[in-house]
Design an enzyme around this catalytic site. Structure first.
Site, mmCIF file in Angstrom:
data_model
loop_
_atom_site.group_PDB
_atom_site.id
_atom_site.type_symbol
_atom_site.label_atom_id
_atom_site.label_comp_id
_atom_site.label_asym_id
_atom_site.label_seq_id
_atom_site.Cartn_x
_atom_site.Cartn_y
_atom_site.Cartn_z
ATOM 1 N N GLU A 157 -37.874 68.564 -22.866
ATOM 2 C CA GLU A 157 -38.055 70.578 -23.243
ATOM 3 C C GLU A 157 -36.429 69.666 -23.794
ATOM 4 O O GLU A 157 -35.577 70.152 -24.347
ATOM 5 C CB GLU A 157 -38.128 71.284 -22.078
ATOM 6 N N GLU A 170 -31.051 62.297 -20.453
ATOM 7 C CA GLU A 170 -31.497 63.434 -19.863
ATOM 8 C C GLU A 170 -32.195 63.551 -18.869
ATOM 9 O O GLU A 170 -33.022 64.535 -17.914
ATOM 10 C CB GLU A 170 -32.398 64.465 -20.892
HETATM 11 ZN ZN LIG Z 1 -33.756 71.510 -17.060
#
Ligand SMILES: [Zn+2]
Length: 1067
Positions: A152, A227
């Site tokens: 995401e 990330e």
């Molecule tokens: Zn997050």
């Protein structure tokens, strides 16, 4: 559910949900005089605001749809768009599966199926200008490595058409979006955007579609490392550490006891299906994730065959299909839809019990820090809408308000401090119900369990009070009619409701249509009585349900440090297993990643992100119609706006005459007004009366600096709403709350203290940046000091003392509460604010007059001068945590800076570039931002879930040099300006418009001044950036630092920079 998770209190059950960043209002104060007060407002979540919000939960999905939903736009400039006919849809590759007019939201909804891939599209058309798009994938994880969550984050880091480091951030910088975010549920991932500007809207849609279907992250291991996770080694001689945005975000999540309990609950109730693992990622498991698995997951699930797409608003429905067909036609059908099916958890044959530990601070009485929670999985199959609605209603009856019996009995028992994770949760495949307490003594755990069961038994046997049923019914109907989604778009809330069923291959239309089921439920209650409706539900789903898990959480002062040691050991082993060459290679790779992160995108790359031109931007600010008048000698502000027959009102009293010492009592005073009862009415009766007659009443303090004045604005605001026809009741009840409530119930007051303490401690762990910011504000200005007394570390300390004092000197406290009332309540200095349509404003005026006449008239005077400060020094507040919150702030007015609108553009730019890149991207924190309060002149830097401490302060200190070295081209500058206007013009529903206008009035922000600031924003130049560097330097040189951090990191910092921080303990 967005609305629910954004608004619900910590005591509600919650699905674990991860946002890519927090909502804008959380940290931005760029829009003059609104965001700051929003922060204050949302912190004042005691009393009926809380239950109203819970009322919203009733309908499957937050009733934020719209009942007789006139959208609150006074003018609709567009005629209904033509819908694509069967032929036109066919030509674009779609078939029309179903079409319906949904009266609840006055929308035409069409379900299309993309023929080639099977992708489903809900196309909802109406006259709402706040357009919403969303694409949702079913992404059930098989382990706790956090793949869905990391993905995401990652897909928004560059794509085929938009090959930048982060197109998402470019959109944040330069769009007029009204919503932009992404979130991960336990079984799905949502990418929603919204805008009122059609061109902007389609720009956003294209960037999001390209991002999800063609992201760069599947070819670029660096994004995964940034990330997700990676080993960081700055030099072969140093220790290896873990870094990664999600890794640190989840460490923060796993530092919060309520969150830990929520995760354990979900996993314990559903050990055999996808809910038995954590889609967000367990920090212990995240480092087990490989890049190959990550890529595979994208390939499998991010496919049109597994996608559900939502369009909503007043844009052209044909255009929607055109845009989609360009993307969808590039794919063939895949079996993803079958492989992503969520299997239900089979019901247990008997109850289970789980005992777990959570990290706690070493101080205080740990024996009293247990949590216990009872949880039921309600059904193997999804429930029909009728049953779901009835269960939501039951939830509100049992727990929704302070007067609700299950809530009241548990809190009055004295067995615990506050409720945890309590309520019905129906966002996942199988609904669940939980109820529990925290702050429980170790020897009282069993008593809590018994009390919960016996209370539920009693409720099943005896049923509910008629007044309580009526109050719940009114609260729910009111919130449906009001359809108030706060700052989030209505279309988004509808999308999340629809998706809640659609994602499980059920009917996407059904959740939008609740008028019929509600009517049926009301009729059943009227005919059979509420007991016949609700008792069987309690029996079947709770009392006779064998799928029950009791969870006990025990505090463990060693756990946080143990986990750190374990992590260190693992990392040491990793290092020991590596050869010198490998270590050198790792150091090189670390450096390479950092260089890549710190290299800005080329201007050519940046150009490919579509953006608006300055000519698309209105030159004038939005004005709220405001008429300032006078009723019986009191100033009354009237806002003539269409509100669907609802009256919103605020009555403002001045706190200027209050003694300093009484300030920290104010929040509890406000709660007492709503929850202590009068001579003739118990608090339960009062609460039910408010629920039956109005849409809710709240009371809370408001403080802010006033630009150009030394005297802070300090008020108590009483806020109420009702149907226009009930305005008299509303004012009578506000009068009753203010004048007739008696401060005599010591036992209830003790509960308020422990609830407040629990709430503040939760805030300290979960939003330490807010506590740090408040502390710095308190050192730098009087309004900040006042606010911190009522909502900061000082308040936490006060609550501890008060808890000791309440038994010895209740008389004294009770008379202090009375003294607060006497000092506030006066016609002098009172202001009334009213929002409704003109006719209703006129028809309700007589009730305002009557209300005002009943107020005591006191000569003004006796004004106390607020000039207190917390001593200026660097402080570190110790909490048991794995991640820190680091702040630094200074007053730039006192160093000579003069307010100019460009400061909004510049601070936004600093946050979106320098701090985003250094604190978040390469520093590994979940967030890094800055905030300029143009009223006080305080400029502050803050970080959120940050693995660093001194290093982050160094980044803040480098901001001036960053600005001086800045070379922004015209495009970048335009983007920054447009993005700032997007903040200033944030979309507001009518009640928010009236409220913002009131605050501007209180803070002396005139429309002329707003026009000047806007012109300054629009004409911001590179020169302004360079000049602002000096102001930021003064924060570096004279500013103060406050961190909320772990003992270990504070010790290390104080060792490195000899006794830099004064250390304070808080938990
Ligand atoms: Zn997050």
């Amino acid at each position: 559910m967005l609305l629910r998770s954004l608004t619900r209190s910590s005591s509600n059950a919650s699905t674990s949900l991860f946002f890519r960043l927090f909502p804008r209002s959380y940290f931005s104060r760029s829009s003059p005089a609104t965001a700051r007060s929003i922060r204050r407002l949302s912190d004042a979540g005691t009393g009926s605001e809380l239950f109203l919000r819970r009322g919203l939960r009733l309908l499957p999905a937050a009733a934020s749809g719209c009942l007789s939903g006139q959208f609150s736009r006074a003018v609709s400039t567009q005629t209904a768009p033509s819908y694509p006919g069967q032929d036109e849809a066919e030509k674009l590759g779609f078939e029309k599966a179903r079409e319906e007019f949904i009266s609840e939201c006055k929308s035409k909804a069409v379900l299309f199926r993309h023929k080639k891939t099977g992708c489903e599209v809900m196309s909802v058309s109406n006259d709402d200008e706040n357009k919403v798009f969303g694409v949702v994938f079913r992404t059930p994880p098989k382990d706790s490595t956090g793949i869905p969550h990391i993905l995401e984050h990652s897909v928004l880091c560059g794509s085929r058409k938009y090959p930048l480091k982060e197109p998402f951030v470019e959109l944040l910088k330069g769009s007029l979006y009204t919503f932009l975010n992404a979130f991960t549920y336990p079984d799905r991932t949502c990418y929603p955007v919204a805008s009122t500007n059609t061109k902007d809207f389609y720009n956003l849609v294209d960037v999001y579609l390209d991002a999800v279907f063609f992201p760069k992250c599947v070819d670029d291991v660096h994004t995964f490392q940034q990330e997700g996770w990676h080993y960081e080694l700055n030099h072969p001689s140093e220790d290896i550490s873990y870094k990664g945005v999600v890794f640190n975000e989840m460490k923060g999540v796993y530092s919060q006891p309520d969150n830990i309990l929520g995760r354990i609950t979900q996993q314990a109730l559903c050990p055999e299906n996808t809910y038995g693992v954590d889609s967000g990622g367990d920090p212990k498991d995240i480092p087990k994730l490989t890049f190959d698995k990550f890529k595979e997951f994208h390939c499998q699930y991010y496919h049109p065959s597994n996608a559900r797409i939502w369009f909503y608003g007043d844009d052209d429905p044909v255009q929607r299909l055109k845009v989609l067909s360009e993307y969808l036609d590039m794919f063939d059908a895949s079996p993803a839809r079958d492989s992503s099916k969520v299997e239900p958890q089979k019901l247990f044959s008997g109850p289970r019990r789980i005992v777990e530990k959570y990290p706690a601070g070493g101080d205080g009485d740990l024996k009293k820090k247990h949590m216990v929670c009872l949880n039921w999985l309600l059904s193997e199959k999804p429930l029909d809408l009728q049953t779901q609605l009835a269960l939501g209603f039951l939830d509100h009856l049992m727990l929704g308000t302070p007067a609700s019996p299950l809530r009241k009995i548990l809190l009055e028992s004295g067995l615990g401090e506050a409720l945890v994770n309590s309520g019905v949760e129906d966002e996942l495949l199988q609904p669940q119900f939980s109820v529990g307490l925290k702050g429980v003594s170790d020897d009282k755990v069993q008593k809590v369990e018994e009390l919960i069961m016996s209370t539920l038994r009693k409720l099943a046997d005896e049923g509910f009070d008629t007044d309580a049923v009526e109050a719940s019914m009114n609260t729910i109907e009111f919130s449906m009619r009001e359809n108030n989604t706060g700052s989030s778009p209505r279309g988004l809330s509808l999308m999340l409701q629809s998706i809640g069923k659609w994602i499980y291959d059920m009917d996407p239309f059904e959740p939008l249509k609740y008028e019929e089921p509600l009517k049926t439920l009301k009729a059943r209650i009227a005919e059979e009585g509420s007991k016949a409706v609700f008792s069987p539900l309690i029996e079947k789903f709770i009392l006779n349900n064998p799928h029950c898990v009791t969870i006990e959480m025990q505090p463990d002062p060693e756990k946080a440090s143990q986990e750190e040691v374990e992590e260190k050991n693992i990392l040491q082993k990793v290092k020991a297993s590596m050869t010198d060459e490998e270590l050198a290679e790792l150091a090189r790779a670390t450096e390479e990643l950092r260089l890549k992160q710190e290299t800005p995108d080329s201007p050519e790359a940046l150009k490919c992100v579509p953006s608006l031109n300055l000519s698309d931007i209105p030159k004038k600010p939005t004005y709220v119609p405001t008429e300032v008048g006078d009723v019986n000698g009191v100033k009354v502000l009237r806002h003539d706006l269409f509100t669907n027959d609802i009256l919103y009102t605020e009555v403002v009293f001045d706190m200027g005459a209050l003694r300093h010492e009484l300030l920290p009592l104010v929040p509890l005073f406000c709660q007492s007004l709503l929850e202590m009862g009068t001579q003739d009415m118990s608090f339960v009766q009062l609460n039910q009366l408010i629920g039956r007659k109005t849409g809710g009443i709240t009371v809370y303090p408001f403080t802010s600096s006033v630009w150009g004045s030394d005297v802070p604005c300090s008020k108590i605001i009483v806020r109420g709403k009702s149907m226009v026809g009930r305005a008299e009741d509303l004012f009578n009840l506000m009068n009753c709350v203010l004048q007739e409530v008696r401060f005599t119930d010591k036992q209830r007051f003790k509960q308020f203290i422990s609830q407040s303490r629990a709430r503040m401690e939760n805030r300290l762990r979960g939003s330490g940046q807010g506590i740090a910011a408040a502390r710095m504000d308190a050192m730098l200005n009087a309004a900040g000091w006042m606010s911190e007394q009522m909502n900061g570390l000082s308040y936490i300390e006060f609550l501890h003392t008060l808890e000791q004092k309440v038994d010895q000197d209740w008389e004294g406290i009770s008379s202090s509460l009375e003294e607060i009332r006497t000092s506030l309540l006066s016609k002098n200095g009172c202001i009334v604010n009213m929002t409704a349509d003109g006719k209703s404003l006129t028809s309700t005026e007589k009730f305002v007059g009557k209300f005002l006449d009943s107020l005591p008239e006191k000569p003004s005077g006796g004004q106390v001068t607020w000039d207190a400060r917390v001593p200026l020094r660097n402080e570190a507040i110790v909490i048991p945590t794995q991640v820190n919150y680091v702040g630094k702030a200074g007053n730039i007015y006192s160093s000579g800076y003069k307010l100019d609108g460009s400061s909004y553009v510049i601070s936004k730019h600093i946050g979106n570039t320098w701090l985003w890149d250094r604190v978040r991207v390469s520093g590994g924190a979940y967030g890094g931002f800055c905030d300029f309060d143009s009223h006080s002149g305080v400029f502050s830097f803050l970080s959120y879930r940050d693995p660093n401490l001194l290093k982050t302060l160094d980044i803040y200190d480098g901001t001036g040099d960053f600005l001086r070295g800045l070379d922004v081209d015209e495009d970048t500058l335009t983007k920054a300006v447009i993005g700032t206007i997007g903040d200033v013009d944030s979309y507001q529903l009518p009640d928010a418009k009236g409220y913002s206008s009131l605050l501007r009035h209180l803070l002396n922000v005139t429309d002329e001044e707003r026009q000047i600031r806007r012109a300054e924003i629009l004409s911001t130049s590179l020169k302004d950036f360079k000049e602002f560097a000096e102001a930021v330097d003064s924060v570096r040189d004279k500013g103060v630092a406050v961190a909320v951090a772990s003992q270990e990191d504070i010790d290390a910092a104080n060792k490195e920079r000899s006794d830099f921080f004064e250390v304070k303990k808080a938990l």
